[in-house]
Design a protein around this motif. Structure first.
Motif, PDB file in Angstrom:
ATOM      1  N   ALA A 278      15.776 -37.143 -17.895  1.00  0.00           N
ATOM      2  CA  ALA A 278      16.461 -35.896 -17.551  1.00  0.00           C
ATOM      3  C   ALA A 278      17.373 -36.113 -16.358  1.00  0.00           C
ATOM      4  O   ALA A 278      17.234 -37.087 -15.618  1.00  0.00           O
ATOM      5  CB  ALA A 278      15.451 -34.797 -17.241  1.00  0.00           C
ATOM      6  N   ILE A 279      18.280 -35.164 -16.179  1.00  0.00           N
ATOM      7  CA  ILE A 279      19.169 -35.129 -15.022  1.00  0.00           C
ATOM      8  C   ILE A 279      18.846 -33.898 -14.186  1.00  0.00           C
ATOM      9  O   ILE A 279      18.668 -32.798 -14.720  1.00  0.00           O
ATOM     10  CB  ILE A 279      20.645 -35.079 -15.464  1.00  0.00           C
ATOM     11  CG1 ILE A 279      21.054 -36.402 -16.126  1.00  0.00           C
ATOM     12  CG2 ILE A 279      21.574 -34.780 -14.281  1.00  0.00           C
ATOM     13  CD1 ILE A 279      22.462 -36.382 -16.705  1.00  0.00           C
ATOM     14  N   GLY A 280      18.779 -34.092 -12.871  1.00  0.00           N
ATOM     15  CA  GLY A 280      18.672 -32.993 -11.929  1.00  0.00           C
ATOM     16  C   GLY A 280      19.926 -32.965 -11.069  1.00  0.00           C
ATOM     17  O   GLY A 280      20.478 -34.009 -10.737  1.00  0.00           O
ATOM     18  N   ILE A 281      20.377 -31.769 -10.718  1.00  0.00           N
ATOM     19  CA  ILE A 281      21.602 -31.620  -9.930  1.00  0.00           C
ATOM     20  C   ILE A 281      21.311 -30.801  -8.683  1.00  0.00           C
ATOM     21  O   ILE A 281      20.639 -29.767  -8.745  1.00  0.00           O
ATOM     22  CB  ILE A 281      22.712 -30.933 -10.750  1.00  0.00           C
ATOM     23  CG1 ILE A 281      23.038 -31.749 -12.008  1.00  0.00           C
ATOM     24  CG2 ILE A 281      23.977 -30.740  -9.904  1.00  0.00           C
ATOM     25  CD1 ILE A 281      24.050 -31.080 -12.923  1.00  0.00           C
ATOM     26  N   THR A 282      21.815 -31.274  -7.550  1.00  0.00           N
ATOM     27  CA  THR A 282      21.786 -30.496  -6.313  1.00  0.00           C
ATOM     28  C   THR A 282      23.147 -30.626  -5.652  1.00  0.00           C
ATOM     29  O   THR A 282      23.837 -31.630  -5.821  1.00  0.00           O
ATOM     30  CB  THR A 282      20.643 -30.950  -5.391  1.00  0.00           C
ATOM     31  OG1 THR A 282      20.593 -30.079  -4.252  1.00  0.00           O
ATOM     32  CG2 THR A 282      20.804 -32.387  -4.937  1.00  0.00           C
ATOM     33  N   ASN A 283      23.552 -29.620  -4.903  1.00  0.00           N
ATOM     34  CA  ASN A 283      24.965 -29.534  -4.514  1.00  0.00           C
ATOM     35  C   ASN A 283      25.177 -28.797  -3.204  1.00  0.00           C
ATOM     36  O   ASN A 283      24.354 -27.974  -2.786  1.00  0.00           O
ATOM     37  CB  ASN A 283      25.745 -28.795  -5.617  1.00  0.00           C
ATOM     38  CG  ASN A 283      25.188 -27.406  -5.877  1.00  0.00           C
ATOM     39  OD1 ASN A 283      24.114 -27.273  -6.473  1.00  0.00           O
ATOM     40  ND2 ASN A 283      25.887 -26.381  -5.435  1.00  0.00           N
ATOM     41  N   GLN A 284      26.337 -29.115  -2.567  1.00  0.00           N
ATOM     42  CA  GLN A 284      26.816 -28.286  -1.467  1.00  0.00           C
ATOM     43  C   GLN A 284      26.981 -26.863  -2.002  1.00  0.00           C
ATOM     44  O   GLN A 284      27.572 -26.643  -3.051  1.00  0.00           O
ATOM     45  CB  GLN A 284      28.141 -28.824  -0.932  1.00  0.00           C
ATOM     46  CG  GLN A 284      29.220 -29.009  -2.000  1.00  0.00           C
ATOM     47  CD  GLN A 284      30.597 -29.229  -1.422  1.00  0.00           C
ATOM     48  OE1 GLN A 284      31.033 -28.522  -0.525  1.00  0.00           O
ATOM     49  NE2 GLN A 284      31.297 -30.234  -1.939  1.00  0.00           N
ATOM     50  N   ARG A 285      26.469 -25.903  -1.274  1.00  0.00           N
ATOM     51  CA  ARG A 285      26.480 -24.526  -1.754  1.00  0.00           C
ATOM     52  C   ARG A 285      27.740 -23.787  -1.284  1.00  0.00           C
ATOM     53  O   ARG A 285      28.433 -24.231  -0.402  1.00  0.00           O
ATOM     54  CB  ARG A 285      25.243 -23.787  -1.237  1.00  0.00           C
ATOM     55  CG  ARG A 285      23.935 -24.490  -1.583  1.00  0.00           C
ATOM     56  CD  ARG A 285      22.739 -23.814  -0.920  1.00  0.00           C
ATOM     57  NE  ARG A 285      22.877 -23.793   0.533  1.00  0.00           N
ATOM     58  CZ  ARG A 285      22.050 -23.147   1.349  1.00  0.00           C
ATOM     59  NH1 ARG A 285      21.034 -22.455   0.864  1.00  0.00           N
ATOM     60  NH2 ARG A 285      22.218 -23.180   2.657  1.00  0.00           N
ATOM     61  N   GLU A 286      28.010 -22.674  -1.919  1.00  0.00           N
ATOM     62  CA  GLU A 286      29.086 -21.732  -1.577  1.00  0.00           C
ATOM     63  C   GLU A 286      30.505 -22.243  -1.847  1.00  0.00           C
ATOM     64  O   GLU A 286      31.453 -21.462  -1.874  1.00  0.00           O
ATOM     65  CB  GLU A 286      29.009 -21.272  -0.100  1.00  0.00           C
ATOM     66  CG  GLU A 286      27.749 -20.518   0.254  1.00  0.00           C
ATOM     67  CD  GLU A 286      26.660 -21.441   0.773  1.00  0.00           C
ATOM     68  OE1 GLU A 286      25.482 -21.042   0.739  1.00  0.00           O
ATOM     69  OE2 GLU A 286      26.978 -22.562   1.208  1.00  0.00           O
ATOM     70  N   THR A 287      30.692 -23.548  -1.997  1.00  0.00           N
ATOM     71  CA  THR A 287      32.015 -24.083  -2.331  1.00  0.00           C
ATOM     72  C   THR A 287      32.413 -23.621  -3.730  1.00  0.00           C
ATOM     73  O   THR A 287      31.613 -23.687  -4.656  1.00  0.00           O
ATOM     74  CB  THR A 287      32.006 -25.619  -2.247  1.00  0.00           C
ATOM     75  OG1 THR A 287      31.728 -25.995  -0.897  1.00  0.00           O
ATOM     76  CG2 THR A 287      33.327 -26.208  -2.675  1.00  0.00           C
ATOM     77  N   ILE A 288      33.647 -23.160  -3.861  1.00  0.00           N
ATOM     78  CA  ILE A 288      34.088 -22.515  -5.107  1.00  0.00           C
ATOM     79  C   ILE A 288      35.184 -23.315  -5.808  1.00  0.00           C
ATOM     80  O   ILE A 288      36.156 -23.750  -5.187  1.00  0.00           O
ATOM     81  CB  ILE A 288      34.581 -21.080  -4.811  1.00  0.00           C
ATOM     82  CG1 ILE A 288      33.373 -20.147  -4.713  1.00  0.00           C
ATOM     83  CG2 ILE A 288      35.511 -20.564  -5.884  1.00  0.00           C
ATOM     84  CD1 ILE A 288      32.578 -19.987  -6.002  1.00  0.00           C
ATOM     85  N   VAL A 289      34.999 -23.478  -7.121  1.00  0.00           N
ATOM     86  CA  VAL A 289      35.971 -24.148  -7.976  1.00  0.00           C
ATOM     87  C   VAL A 289      36.495 -23.147  -9.003  1.00  0.00           C
ATOM     88  O   VAL A 289      35.720 -22.363  -9.567  1.00  0.00           O
ATOM     89  CB  VAL A 289      35.339 -25.348  -8.713  1.00  0.00           C
ATOM     90  CG1 VAL A 289      36.385 -26.072  -9.568  1.00  0.00           C
ATOM     91  CG2 VAL A 289      34.699 -26.319  -7.725  1.00  0.00           C
TER      92      VAL A 289
END
Length: 490
Positions: free
Chosen positions: A75-86
């Motif tokens: 499986a893949i898990g994803i975590t990210n810088q928050r609030e940044t908008i694309v």
């Protein structure tokens, strides 16, 4: 299960990484690529989302090769810088403009205008957030008003935070966001399952451009076959600070962690009831499993590790981040120097987007070691401000678990224990953000039955105890309060 490895995408502010874990929590490999930040004007911070995608894909491909092929990845898990908008085009997946980064302050006037209209109490009651440019809603509203190419996309327009964009590209068109990231947009009520009509109208955002809100673990989607040769399940997703809280095993109400990366973010597990702050802290979704939410109370400091980067790259006081520890140890004290690192405004508990940084107490006896030490001390002082706010809200920290790149600095960790006057616990494995995402993915794909079960992936902790006299602590904090007051009253 034949596949016994989990691939984590850890997409941060300054770099993106792919990290390979086995199901016991051992890191088997890591690939990192730096990301360029753009500063078109004071207070503006942008990313190139196409660069984020290209470099993330490259990192994933290299780790999948190391794993022995996609069929070896459970499986893949994803975590990210928050609030940044694309903002991107649904047909091609290509971004329509630069991404606006969480640090960006361009919507400060917009937020101030809404505060002047008396709307902040309503927003805080609904979302648990204060009305600040930090959060995503005003960023989306700004893009729609100021980027004609985005508004012109019409029905093909998609908005999302970074994990949402990466999932869209990985799957070839699945438009979702997990509840932890959705809770940072200022567009979802804390106890609501979908976007809130009143909040969408406030920023004039079309619902059809936003992703569906889903759990943080489960069969969230599958990668496109053309990317890795065979499909891989995406089964975990959470914002970086929520993932770190999970990776620190703060799974019981009252447990607290602090991550010291670009900024510093402190979260206390608040259980199944959304916390309400009277002292300018924020309430957030920690994670959502099977439709059921666990919440956290959070304090956000905008500048921590980025202060060391600034001292290195912009000011030239240090040549590498680790030099700061040597310099701090080279002097007996700060020499009366205090540095308030409001390089992108002040976060919690002040929330002053328009304030700028200041150094006070300089004299002919001041050396660069005093300034660097003052910069490191500012980390502990800002955390003490948050500890006071948490305590006033009825959540007093008994200990603090820490992670992030800065905690490799032993001097800073000891100073944190000294100023907070509580035990500070540093994990043996400090990549807890990625580990939390791995735990979510392992639960989501069925390797473990619960996050408690998955906590066997976590290693032990090293504890730092306070070592200074109360009088010394109070003297230093008095100097800090004076320095902050000077910035707030400027």
């Amino acid at each position: 299960m034949a596949a016994q490895q989990v691939l984590v995408i850890d997409e941060g502010t300054t770099s993106t990484r792919a990290i390979l874990f086995d199901i016991d929590g051992n890191m088997r490999g890591s690939q990192q690529e730096d990301l360029q930040q753009y500063y078109p004007a004071t207070g503006l911070v942008e990313h190139d989302a196409a660069e984020i995608w290209t470099k993330t894909l490259l990192c994933c491909q290299r780790m999948i090769t190391k794993a022995g092929g996609a069929e070896k990845i459970a499986a893949i898990g994803i975590t990210n810088q928050r609030e940044t908008i694309v903002a991107w085009d649904k047909r091609s997946g290509e971004p329509l403009c630069k991404a606006i980064v969480w640090q960006d302050r361009r919507t400060a006037d917009m937020c101030d205008a809404l505060i002047a209209k008396g709307l902040e109490p309503m927003i805080q009651t609904k979302t648990g957030l204060v009305l600040d440019p930090y959060f995503s809603g005003s960023k989306i509203g700004w893009i729609l008003k100021n980027r004609p190419e985005v508004a012109a996309a019409g029905d093909n327009l998609a908005f999302g935070t970074i994990e949402s964009y990466l999932i869209y590209r990985l799957t070839g068109g699945l438009h979702i966001t997990d509840a932890s990231n959705a809770s940072r947009t200022m567009l979802m009520t804390l106890d609501g399952k979908d976007w809130d009509d009143e909040l969408l109208a406030l920023f004039d955002i079309p619902r059809k451009a936003l992703p569906a809100i889903v759990d943080c673990a489960g069969e969230l989607g599958k990668t496109s076959t053309r990317l890795f040769g065979t499909q891989i399940m995406i089964s975990g997703s959470a914002g970086d600070q929520q993932a770190a809280t999970i990776g620190q095993a703060c799974l019981s109400q009252g447990q607290t962690k602090a991550t010291f990366g670009t900024g510093a973010f402190i979260l206390t597990n608040s259980g199944e009831k959304p916390p309400r702050s009277e002292h300018r802290l924020i309430s957030t979704v920690l994670y959502q499993l099977d439709g059921k939410r666990t919440y956290a109370l959070e304090g956000s400091v905008f500048v921590a590790g980025s202060l060391m980067q600034w001292l290195r790259d912009n000011i030239g006081l240090i040549t590498f981040a680790g030099e700061s520890e040597k310099l701090a140890r080279s002097v007996d004290d700060n020499g009366g120097v205090y540095l308030v690192p409001a390089l992108s405004g002040l976060g919690a508990p002040y929330w002053k987007a328009d304030r700028t940084a200041a150094i006070s107490g300089l004299s002919f006896s001041t050396t660069k070691a005093h300034i660097v030490r003052a910069a490191l001390e500012a980390v502990a002082y800002q955390c003490h401000d948050l500890k006071s706010a948490f305590s006033a809200d009825g959540t007093d920290w008994q200990s603090l678990r820490i992670d992030g790149g800065m905690v490799a600095n032993d001097w800073m960790v000891q100073d944190l224990a000294n100023i907070l006057d509580i035990p500070v616990e540093r994990p043996e494995f400090i990549e807890t953000t990625a580990l939390g995402a791995a735990m979510l993915a392992a639960v989501g794909c069925g390797i473990y039955g619960s996050l408690q079960d998955a906590s066997v992936m976590i290693r032990g902790f090293e504890t730092y105890q306070p070592k200074i006299e109360a009088s010394q602590r109070e003297a230093r904090l008095t100097g800090w309060k004076k320095a902050v007051h000077g910035v707030l009253s400027s």
